[in-house]
Design a protein around this motif. Structure first.
Motif, PDB file in Angstrom:
ATOM      1  N   ARG A 194      -1.920   0.026  -4.808  1.00 50.17           N
ATOM      2  CA  ARG A 194      -0.893   0.852  -4.195  1.00 50.17           C
ATOM      3  C   ARG A 194      -1.205   1.052  -2.703  1.00 50.17           C
ATOM      4  NH1 ARG A 194       1.041   6.848  -6.068  1.00 50.17           N
ATOM      5  NH2 ARG A 194       2.743   6.956  -4.609  1.00 50.17           N
ATOM      6  N   TYR A 195      -2.447   1.196  -2.391  1.00 51.16           N
ATOM      7  CA  TYR A 195      -2.885   1.366  -1.013  1.00 51.16           C
ATOM      8  C   TYR A 195      -2.478   0.156  -0.168  1.00 51.16           C
ATOM      9  CZ  TYR A 195      -6.042   1.723   2.981  1.00 51.16           C
ATOM     10  OH  TYR A 195      -6.562   1.768   4.254  1.00 51.16           O
TER      11      TYR A 195
ATOM     12  N   VAL B 102       1.339   0.124   0.388  1.00 50.56           N
ATOM     13  CA  VAL B 102       1.740   1.089   1.404  1.00 50.56           C
ATOM     14  C   VAL B 102       1.355   0.560   2.783  1.00 50.56           C
ATOM     15  CG1 VAL B 102       1.307   3.405   2.324  1.00 50.56           C
ATOM     16  CG2 VAL B 102       1.648   3.082  -0.135  1.00 50.56           C
TER      17      VAL B 102
END
Length: 120
Positions: free
Chosen positions: A3-4, A7
C-alpha cells in the motif's frame, strides 16, 4: 508495504501531471526604421562587432574584422533581409553567443537588417 508503494506511486504520478512550466519566449522587438536617418554599417554596426565580437571572430566564421565584416556576413548568408529576425547574425546575438551585446545593440543590428542591411 504494498500500500505504501501504491500511495508513493500515486503521489509521484500526481507530481508529474501537476508540473507545469511556462516557457518565457523573448519578444523580438519590431524595429522602426527611419528612412531619413538610416543606420550606417560602418559607423554604427561594425563598431559593435569590433568591441563585442572580434575577440573570437578575427579568425572564426564569420570574420568580423574592419573592412571585411560586411562581405563575410553577406557572402556567408548570415543576413536575411526577407525575415530579419531569422538572420543568423541576429539569432547568434540573442542565443547567448553574443552575451556581451546589449539589448540596444541587438535592436540596432536588427533595425539595420530590417532596413536592407546596406553597406553604408
Amino acid at each position: 508495504m504494498k500500500r505504501y508503494f501504491k500511495v508513493l506511486a500515486f503521489l509521484f504520478m500526481i507530481g508529474l501531471v501537476a508540473c507545469e512550466y511556462d516557457y518565457i519566449v523573448e519578444d523580438i522587438p519590431t524595429p522602426e526604421p527611419d528612412p531619413g536617418n538610416p543606420i550606417s554599417f560602418s559607423t554604427q554596426v561594425e563598431p559593435i562587432f569590433q568591441s563585442k565580437c572580434i575577440g573570437c571572430h578575427d579568425s572564426r566564421t564569420p570574420i568580423l574584422v574592419t573592412g571585411s565584416a560586411y562581405d563575410n556576413l553577406k557572402d556567408g548568408n548570415f543576413i536575411n533581409t526577407d525575415n530579419p529576425a531569422d538572420s543568423e547574425v541576429y539569432k547568434r546575438s540573442t542565443d547567448g553567443h553574443g552575451q556581451n551585446m546589449g539589448s540596444q545593440e541587438r535592436l540596432l543590428l536588427l533595425t539595420w537588417i530590417t532596413e536592407g542591411a546596406k553597406d553604408n
